[in-house]
Design an enzyme around this catalytic site. Structure first.
Site, mmCIF file in Angstrom:
data_model
loop_
_atom_site.group_PDB
_atom_site.id
_atom_site.type_symbol
_atom_site.label_atom_id
_atom_site.label_comp_id
_atom_site.label_asym_id
_atom_site.label_seq_id
_atom_site.Cartn_x
_atom_site.Cartn_y
_atom_site.Cartn_z
ATOM 1 N N ASP A 132 55.316 64.547 76.401
ATOM 2 C CA ASP A 132 55.080 63.828 75.143
ATOM 3 C C ASP A 132 53.875 62.885 75.172
ATOM 4 O O ASP A 132 53.234 62.645 74.172
ATOM 5 C CB ASP A 132 56.335 63.015 74.766
ATOM 6 C CG ASP A 132 56.815 62.126 75.912
ATOM 7 O OD1 ASP A 132 56.177 62.122 76.983
ATOM 8 O OD2 ASP A 132 57.850 61.442 75.745
ATOM 9 N N HIS A 133 53.519 62.375 76.362
ATOM 10 C CA HIS A 133 52.495 61.330 76.407
ATOM 11 C C HIS A 133 51.061 61.857 76.410
ATOM 12 O O HIS A 133 50.142 61.112 76.119
ATOM 13 C CB HIS A 133 52.680 60.461 77.656
ATOM 14 C CG HIS A 133 53.760 59.434 77.511
ATOM 15 N ND1 HIS A 133 55.071 59.768 77.300
ATOM 16 C CD2 HIS A 133 53.718 58.075 77.558
ATOM 17 C CE1 HIS A 133 55.797 58.656 77.225
ATOM 18 N NE2 HIS A 133 54.996 57.617 77.367
ATOM 19 N N ASP A 164 60.435 55.599 82.296
ATOM 20 C CA ASP A 164 59.743 55.067 81.134
ATOM 21 C C ASP A 164 60.530 53.844 80.692
ATOM 22 O O ASP A 164 61.771 53.870 80.692
ATOM 23 C CB ASP A 164 59.724 56.101 79.998
ATOM 24 C CG ASP A 164 58.808 55.643 78.882
ATOM 25 O OD1 ASP A 164 57.662 56.125 78.804
ATOM 26 O OD2 ASP A 164 59.226 54.776 78.087
ATOM 27 N N ARG A 182 55.169 48.257 71.066
ATOM 28 C CA ARG A 182 54.210 47.410 71.797
ATOM 29 C C ARG A 182 52.930 47.258 71.009
ATOM 30 O O ARG A 182 52.500 48.176 70.331
ATOM 31 C CB ARG A 182 53.852 48.064 73.131
ATOM 32 C CG ARG A 182 55.001 48.021 74.032
ATOM 33 C CD ARG A 182 54.654 48.192 75.484
ATOM 34 N NE ARG A 182 55.906 47.986 76.149
ATOM 35 C CZ ARG A 182 56.399 48.784 77.084
ATOM 36 N NH1 ARG A 182 55.685 49.807 77.515
ATOM 37 N NH2 ARG A 182 57.563 48.533 77.609
ATOM 38 N N SER A 205 55.320 48.400 80.735
ATOM 39 C CA SER A 205 55.801 49.741 81.060
ATOM 40 C C SER A 205 56.347 49.882 82.476
ATOM 41 O O SER A 205 56.262 48.984 83.306
ATOM 42 C CB SER A 205 54.677 50.739 80.836
ATOM 43 O OG SER A 205 54.126 51.141 82.038
ATOM 44 N N ARG A 229 55.223 52.273 84.473
ATOM 45 C CA ARG A 229 54.282 53.088 85.246
ATOM 46 C C ARG A 229 54.072 52.519 86.651
ATOM 47 O O ARG A 229 53.615 51.396 86.820
ATOM 48 C CB ARG A 229 52.959 53.248 84.496
ATOM 49 C CG ARG A 229 52.187 51.983 84.253
ATOM 50 C CD ARG A 229 51.044 52.208 83.273
ATOM 51 N NE ARG A 229 51.557 52.325 81.908
ATOM 52 C CZ ARG A 229 50.906 51.889 80.828
ATOM 53 N NH1 ARG A 229 49.727 51.347 80.924
ATOM 54 N NH2 ARG A 229 51.445 52.008 79.633
#
Ligand code: MIC
Ligand code: SF4
Length: 752
Positions: free
Chosen positions: A94-95, A159, A447, A642, A644
């Site tokens: 999706d990203h 995520d 965000r 996030s 990440r």
């Protein structure tokens, strides 16, 4: 059937009994959060456990990963030497889809540009028994809510908005890839036992107010730090009036206040949603144990006794809110917004309104926004701003198209983008953004940190509900209030928008032709995974070096970051997302968004080897080449945002040894620990001021590194003087082992 019925059956078979046992041994009524957490403790942890004491070990039921983080997670999983994942797991593409012209073209281009990465993710998924959701299938959190989340369950996801599944009564927690690897390899997963915040909802929303406004309000109350280390449990008669997807929205944005997760108890709305999304088996099982899928009555009658903090919100009084710019906790009620815009000199013209994202892309959201679009059509209005729509999943998109909703958006001038993150994560080819003009946009996302959506530091991004964003896009101005103001239509008439109306579940049911799911191979022994050594998108990982057994001496300051330093500042997304599978390449974005305390500039720091001011990654590489370790110094809530883990792996890769801050955001602190870094915080926050640009820094006490024992930082200033101060850490024994071994993954190897 896509969801894992057997796993859920097993989970439910043991659940009530466990809860009853726990209630007896704890000797008091239980919150829902406690029921779910306790029932997922590993057996030894359950026996030894005392609430609030320390970290505890859990066995989550499942794992979800999105493409941008799954690459690192799976590269690490491949090193762990397992044949199959230990719990049901999925990957969602999706990203990496860039929003430019519209769904069809954008998806075709994404399939082409990301071919290597998609092939990698699909073959790794196939090999290790992981479900794979193709590009275009939808945004991870919406797909998980529609297919996998179940009341009383526990999951981790790579995520931060994994927490969205709290809308379906699940304890769902955002983690870094290394944590997901623990769960996928069948190891216990460790979490510091959270504090509990109870949010009591009374009354009922009406008019322009929607679920988004509840969390916008909560964010205003608690701020971006206020939920750190906490789980928010929503309850009260108001909670039962909110749709399941609305609950998802509220839980989703709990990530913005740093909450470990948020949750709602099982109710009729969840039952409806499970049945409406083709999971009647799950609904029937949940119905049988419904009393245990919510907090005990006594808890909700006397919340102050059982929660660490209680917040009460009367939904009947709640106004719509608009949060921002630049931070999601700057909450302004609609009635005060236009005055606040003027007072602060925020650009009044609204350039773009964007709806959708994992936060707000349900069928209900789209119907509420479409009801505004429909009125606009009837009243001869169209959007004055640009206007985009990202549906959350193919199922929602297909159904919304069938029911004529998308057509309404297009009729007023909207563009329907692919079912993906798109502009929310800077995957947005916004024309004109490179000019760095001061401008305003409004989104229904979560965000709004500087540069996040389009890379322009002067874009003022505001966050609101989809219906309000739609109304503002029609007005084209931030000084509009749809509750009180009239608009002038194409015929010059004065017209007013009525309150939005939504439909929770599609009256004709959900429908989809190809949901975009690929089940893993039963026998995957012949599936081969190839990574081209010359690839610039993927790179196999090398284990990080273990600790050398000595104190760290003569470290250089890499950067002293000033003010807000989110993971978007540490490892920017947008154009850099393409390197998420290549540690060396992505390291070239290390801290390029952080403000250097000593010159107030971004990406300009002093290299003490030659006195030049250069970009952060290049200076880091220069020190690394000379074998000089470095330190990053940060302010409050460092690493907010996030999950990440690149934000932790990049500094590790470029030779940073220590990250020393006023305070950490939860996921980032864990990510640093997992990668074998030292995550330290100032005992006395004012010691931040002692750090000078040209200091040499020692970390003393590592040979006696132990839980609860402070470490000393010694600064050698260039004038010959020295200073010392204490720093605290939150490492437990296990995590100290990760530091010694060089990373958590290295400790898994050692045990095998
Ligand atoms: C985000 O919203 O910031 C992201 C992009 O979804 C991240 C994950 C990532 O950086 O890949 C998150 O929220 O964890
Ligand atoms: Fe995607 Fe945005 Fe949701 Fe992150 S917050 S998962 S980028 S839609």
């Amino acid at each position: 059937m896509i969801f894992d019925l057997e796993m859920i059956q097993r989970a439910y078979a043991a659940y009530s009994e466990k809860v009853e046992w726990i209630r007896k041994s704890v000797g008091k009524p239980l919150t829902l959060t406690e029921k779910i957490l306790y029932s997922h403790l590993t057996e030894p942890a359950l026996k030894a456990y005392e609430r609030g004491k320390d970290y505890a070990n859990f066995n989550p039921d499942r794992v979800a990963m999105q493409d941008a983080t799954a690459q690192m997670a799976l590269l690490q999983f491949m090193q762990a030497g397992k044949n199959r994942v230990a719990v049901p797991s999925t990957v969602h593409c999706d990203h990496l889809i860039q929003a430019k012209s519209g769904a069809k073209t954008d998806l075709t281009i994404a399939n082409e540009t990301n071919k290597e990465v998609y092939n990698f993710l699909s073959s790794v998924s196939n090999k290790y028994g992981i479900g794979f959701w193709k590009p275009g299938a939808g945004i991870i959190h919406q797909v998980v809510l529609e297919n996998y989340a179940f009341p009383g369950g526990m999951m981790v996801g790579t995520d931060s908005h994994t927490v969205n599944a709290g809308g379906l009564g699940m304890v769902a927690i955002g983690v870094g890839g290394a944590d997901a690897v623990d769960v996928m390899t069948g190891m216990p997963w460790e979490l510091k036992f959270p504090k509990l915040i109870g949010v009591k909802l009374t009354g009922k929303m009406s008019g322009w107010t929607s679920a988004k406004d509840i969390i916008l309000k909560v964010a205003g109350i608690l701020t971006v730090k206020g939920g750190t280390g906490c789980i928010l449990e929503y309850f009260g008669e108001g909670a039962t009036t909110i749709s399941c997807t609305g609950k998802g929205t509220i839980c989703n944005m709990g990530a913005e206040i740093g909450a470990t997760t948020s949750i709602f108890g099982y109710d009729q709305k969840m039952d409806d949603y499970l049945r409406g999304t083709d999971r009647k088996e799950v609904a029937s099982m949940a119905d049988k144990i419904m009393n245990e899928l919510t907090g005990d009555t006594k808890v909700y009658e006397n919340p102050e006794t059982y929660f660490d903090q209680v917040i009460e919100i009367d939904l009947s009084q709640l106004e719509p809110h608009i949060n921002g710019p630049f931070t999601p906790d700057l909450a302004t009620p609609l009635s005060e917004f236009s005055v606040t815009v003027k007072k602060n000199g925020w650009p009044e013209k609204l350039e773009v309104g964007l709806i959708g994202s994992c936060t707000n892309s349900s069928y209900e959201d789209l119907t509420r926004a479409a009801s505004i679009a429909e009125q606009a059509i009837e009243k001869n209005l169209s959007v004055k701003s640009e206007y985009t729509v990202t549906p959350g999943s193919e199922q929602v998109r297909y159904t919304a198209e069938r029911d004529g909703l998308l057509n309404k958006f297009e009729k007023i001038g909207g563009v329907v983008l692919a079912n993906a993150c798109g502009p929310c994560i800077g995957q947005w080819a916004r024309h004109g953004a490179d000019k760095k003009e001061k401008n305003s946009i409004m989104t229904s996302f979560n965000r709004n940190f500087a540069k996040r959506n389009d890379g322009n530091p002067n874009t003022h991004a505001f966050v609101a509900s989809p219906e309000l964003t739609t109304a503002f896009a029609i007005a084209g101005s931030l000084s509009f209030n749809p509750v009180t103001d009239f608009l002038t239509n194409e015929k010059g008439e004065k017209v007013k928008l009525e309150e939005p109306k939504g439909i929770e579940m599609p009256p004709l049911g959900f429908e989809v032709k190809d949901a975009g799911y690929q089940a893993p191979a039963e026998d995957s022994s012949s599936v081969e995974i190839k990574v081209n050594p010359a690839s610039d998108r993927l790179q196999l990982l090398e284990p990080f070096a273990p600790w050398n057994g000595e104190d760290l001496k003569g470290l250089r300051l890499l950067i002293k970051a000033k003010g807000k330093c989110t993971t978007d500042h540490i490892s920017m997304a947008g154009p850099w997302l393409k390197y998420r599978g290549h540690l060396d390449n992505i390291s070239d974005n290390l801290l390029i968004g952080a403000v250097n305390y000593f010159n107030d500039k971004t990406n300009k720091i002093k290299n003490f080897l030659n006195g030049d001011y250069r970009e952060v990654p290049s200076v880091a590489r220069a020190y690394k080449e000379k074998g000089i370790g470095t330190v990053i110094v940060g302010d409050e809530n460092y690493g907010e945002g996030s999950s990440r883990e690149h934000a932790a792996m990049e500094p590790r890769h470029l030779g940073v040894k220590v990250v020393l801050v006023r305070s950490f955001a939860r996921i980032h602190e864990t990510n640093l620990k997992k990668q074998g870094m030292l995550a330290l915080s100032f005992v006395n926050k004012a010691d931040y001021d002692k750090i000078r640009e040209d200091d040499l820094i020692d970390i003393v006490g590592l040979t006696e590194f132990a839980p609860g024992k402070n470490l000393t930082v010694r600064l050698k200033h260039s004038d010959g003087s020295t200073e010392e101060f204490e720093t605290a850490h939150s490492y437990n024994e296990n995590q100290i082992d990760w530091f010694r071994a060089g990373s958590a993954l290295n400790t898994i190897h050692k045990r095998q």
